[in-house]
Design an enzyme around this catalytic site. Sequence first.
Site, PDB file in Angstrom:
ATOM      1  N   GLU A   1      82.012 -95.609  53.565  1.00 28.94           N
ATOM      2  CA  GLU A   1      81.879 -96.325  52.305  1.00 28.94           C
ATOM      3  C   GLU A   1      80.984 -97.558  52.473  1.00 28.94           C
ATOM      4  OE1 GLU A   1      82.881 -94.847  49.782  1.00 28.94           O
ATOM      5  OE2 GLU A   1      84.945 -94.123  49.881  1.00 28.94           O
TER       6      GLU A   1
ATOM      7  N   ASP B   1      84.614 -84.716  57.782  1.00 25.60           N
ATOM      8  CA  ASP B   1      85.740 -85.565  57.414  1.00 25.60           C
ATOM      9  C   ASP B   1      86.942 -84.739  56.964  1.00 25.60           C
ATOM     10  OD1 ASP B   1      84.621 -84.715  54.973  1.00 25.60           O
ATOM     11  OD2 ASP B   1      83.614 -86.618  54.654  1.00 25.60           O
TER      12      ASP B   1
ATOM     13  N   HIS C   1      77.954 -93.256  49.682  1.00 27.00           N
ATOM     14  CA  HIS C   1      78.604 -92.920  50.950  1.00 27.00           C
ATOM     15  C   HIS C   1      78.117 -91.565  51.468  1.00 27.00           C
ATOM     16  CE1 HIS C   1      82.168 -90.897  48.672  1.00 27.00           C
ATOM     17  NE2 HIS C   1      81.508 -89.931  49.271  1.00 27.00           N
TER      18      HIS C   1
ATOM     19  N   ASN D   1      78.524 -93.837  45.160  1.00 21.40           N
ATOM     20  CA  ASN D   1      78.306 -95.186  45.687  1.00 21.40           C
ATOM     21  C   ASN D   1      77.418 -95.178  46.935  1.00 21.40           C
ATOM     22  OD1 ASN D   1      80.004 -94.137  47.605  1.00 21.40           O
ATOM     23  ND2 ASN D   1      81.632 -95.653  47.347  1.00 21.40           N
TER      24      ASN D   1
END
Length: 242
Positions: free
Chosen positions: A144, A68, A139, A137
């Site tokens: 996400e 990313d 990810h 979270n």
Amino acid sequence: MPNIIKAQSEEQFNDIGAGIIASLLQSNPKALLGLATGSSPVGVYGRLVELYKEGSVSFAQAQSYNLDEYVGLPVDHPESYRTFMNEKLFNHVDILAENTHVPLGASPDPAQAAAGYTELLRQAGRIDLQILGVGLNGHIGFNEPGDELQGFTHVVTLDESTRKANARFFSSIEEVPKQAITMGIASILQAKQILLLVRGGEKAEIIARAMQGPVTTKVPASLLQTHPNVIVLADQEAGRLI
């Protein structure tokens, strides 16, 4: 069930992680490496640099594809993931610059850049080893939590929790980009082998949910349960619930 390895020390964590990558390069010098940024792989990359300097491993024929990149940051920005990879690994080993690939977050058309990266990955073939971290979270990459997840490289709006977690690298949260380009879940799961690096007690709960809970797009890392060849390398604190 993923193969879970709990390291007894930071040194052992880095040795094991680097050893897995080095062993691949020794057996397959032309390996395609999927690389990640963040705090978890830093020590592993540092150990790889040491192994390279010792003459134990070479990246000369390898190719790398990063997960990313932030949208809108210049390539040479100190917090761009291209800069991270150059400083932590690429500048210190014999990998050819043209064989290192990071999504073009600075592109004036991020969606087009994402589509181009999808095509680049398609032409390359299956990644031999994909390195991952995991967010608080759940990810992986910047995929996400949500009702559905995109398969291939795409532009994503970052969760506020993700921006807050990354704000420590910037002067303020206002400077943290709101979007990123990320490999999609299908691209990640196409890798022949996956190495998930998890460090720190704050990750203990989410990694337990991801590895032992239901497979759900609400916890993207849980989809790794569907892959046949996953190694989870955790330090003592991160692995205390698994």
